[in-house]
Design a protein around this motif. Structure first.
Motif: not given
Length: 114
Positions: A34-41, A85-97, A100-103
């Motif tokens: 399992m993973s955590w990803y993030r995406q900032a604007p 936490l730092k201001p640069e950690d601001t983002a939407v955080y997603y988990c991913k499975r 072979l197939v990602f969710y």
């Protein structure tokens, strides 16, 4: 069907902490990395941390020493403890499975601001 539901996001001041949770269902949780990803604007989605089925953890350089990924197979949940936490950690955080197939989950907003 596979479902991943994140929670625990919010607004926090710099130096603060948050714990994100991702509740999984619809598959044998203990078998998958399992993973955590993030995406900032305006930026691409980036990998934050991964935990394997065998509990091995890997982190992006930007969060090493501040974030900790963990899992509770009995609760089918993966966590991301975020400290200093730092201001640069601001983002939407997603988990991913992994596998072979990602969710992906729907994401949870983390805002770090004074």
């Amino acid at each position: 069907q596979v479902q991943l539901v994140e929670s625990g996001g919010g607004s926090v001041q710099p130096g603060g902490s948050l714990r994100l949770s991702c509740a999984a269902s619809g598959f044998t949780f203990s078998n998958y990395a399992m993973s955590w990803y993030r995406q900032a604007p305006g930026k691409e989605r980036e990998l934050v941390a991964t935990i394997t089925a065998g509990n091995r953890q890997n982190y992006a350089e930007s969060v090493k020493g501040r974030f900790t990924i963990s899992r509770d197979n009995a609760k089918n949940t993966v966590y991301l403890q975020m400290n200093s936490l730092k201001p640069e950690d601001t983002a939407v955080y997603y988990c991913k499975r992994g596998g072979l197939v990602f969710y992906w989950g729907q994401g949870t907003q983390v805002t770090v601001s004074s």
